[in-house]
Design a protein around this motif. Structure first.
Motif, short mmCIF file in Angstrom:
data_model
loop_
_atom_site.label_atom_id
_atom_site.label_comp_id
_atom_site.label_asym_id
_atom_site.label_seq_id
_atom_site.Cartn_x
_atom_site.Cartn_y
_atom_site.Cartn_z
N PHE A 61 0.83 -1.20 0.00
CA PHE A 61 0.00 0.00 0.00
C PHE A 61 0.87 1.24 0.00
O PHE A 61 1.93 1.27 0.62
CB PHE A 61 -0.90 0.03 1.25
CG PHE A 61 -1.78 -1.17 1.39
CD1 PHE A 61 -2.99 -1.24 0.74
CD2 PHE A 61 -1.38 -2.24 2.18
CE1 PHE A 61 -3.79 -2.36 0.85
CE2 PHE A 61 -2.17 -3.36 2.32
CZ PHE A 61 -3.39 -3.42 1.64
N GLN A 65 -2.85 5.55 0.40
CA GLN A 65 -3.87 4.52 0.60
C GLN A 65 -4.06 4.22 2.07
O GLN A 65 -5.20 4.08 2.54
CB GLN A 65 -3.48 3.24 -0.15
CG GLN A 65 -3.59 3.35 -1.64
CD GLN A 65 -3.02 2.13 -2.33
OE1 GLN A 65 -1.96 1.63 -1.96
NE2 GLN A 65 -3.71 1.65 -3.36
N PHE A 69 -7.48 5.09 4.21
CA PHE A 69 -8.27 4.02 4.81
C PHE A 69 -8.81 4.44 6.17
O PHE A 69 -10.01 4.34 6.44
CB PHE A 69 -7.40 2.76 4.94
CG PHE A 69 -8.07 1.63 5.67
CD1 PHE A 69 -9.00 0.84 5.03
CD2 PHE A 69 -7.75 1.36 6.99
CE1 PHE A 69 -9.62 -0.20 5.70
CE2 PHE A 69 -8.36 0.31 7.66
CZ PHE A 69 -9.29 -0.47 7.02
N GLN A 72 -11.22 7.51 5.98
CA GLN A 72 -12.53 7.15 5.46
C GLN A 72 -13.40 6.55 6.56
O GLN A 72 -14.59 6.85 6.65
CB GLN A 72 -12.40 6.18 4.28
CG GLN A 72 -13.72 5.82 3.64
CD GLN A 72 -14.49 7.04 3.16
OE1 GLN A 72 -13.91 8.00 2.65
NE2 GLN A 72 -15.79 7.03 3.34
N TYR A 73 -12.82 5.69 7.37
CA TYR A 73 -13.57 5.12 8.50
C TYR A 73 -14.08 6.24 9.42
O TYR A 73 -15.25 6.24 9.82
CB TYR A 73 -12.69 4.16 9.31
CG TYR A 73 -12.92 2.70 9.00
CD1 TYR A 73 -13.77 1.93 9.77
CD2 TYR A 73 -12.27 2.09 7.94
CE1 TYR A 73 -13.98 0.59 9.50
CE2 TYR A 73 -12.46 0.75 7.66
CZ TYR A 73 -13.31 0.01 8.44
OH TYR A 73 -13.52 -1.33 8.17
N GLU A 100 -6.23 5.28 14.72
CA GLU A 100 -6.58 3.94 14.25
C GLU A 100 -7.60 3.28 15.16
O GLU A 100 -8.55 2.64 14.70
CB GLU A 100 -5.32 3.09 14.15
CG GLU A 100 -4.36 3.56 13.08
CD GLU A 100 -3.00 2.92 13.11
OE1 GLU A 100 -2.20 3.24 12.22
OE2 GLU A 100 -2.73 2.08 14.00
#
Length: 123
Positions: A61, A65, A69, A72-73, A100
């Protein structure tokens, strides 16, 4: 409500969560992301590795990217600005680990898969 101590490999939950099963699942999922981060660097280590760094280390990745990720969450949960504001005082590596955990706390199935993949019990 909860904390994970990576030096002791110990997860502590408030007894108040007994009466709030939905909140308990959310908080537990958040803290288990920290366990996964710890597993990525080895439970016998006094440090942990962000999931982002773990993904980057695979060379599968790009940085964009990986960052996209987690963002976006957070966007899909509607709490991106809140999380960015509450973590802004943390050092960058700690902030990444918290971002995270906040991003994935609403996806307990993904957290469970991450645990199964990265936190193998030694026999």
């Amino acid at each position: 409500m909860a904390t994970y101590n990576m030096g002791l490999n110990q997860l502590c939950l408030s007894s108040e969560l007994r009466r709030q099963p939905r909140l308990r699942l959310l908080v537990l999922s958040h803290e288990l992301v920290h366990v996964v981060q710890d597993c990525l660097d080895g439970l016998d280590s006094s440090t942990s590795l962000s999931l982002a760094q773990g993904l980057r280390n695979t060379d599968a990745f790009t940085d964009q990217q990986v960052a996209g990720f987690f963002l976006q969450y957070l966007r899909s949960q509607g709490n991106l600005q809140h999380v960015l504001a509450t973590t802004s005082v943390l050092p960058q590596d700690s902030r990444q680990r918290e971002l995270e955990a906040y991003a994935l706390q609403y996806d307990p199935a993904l957290v469970q898969r991450l645990l199964a993949t990265h936190c193998k019990v030694k026999s």
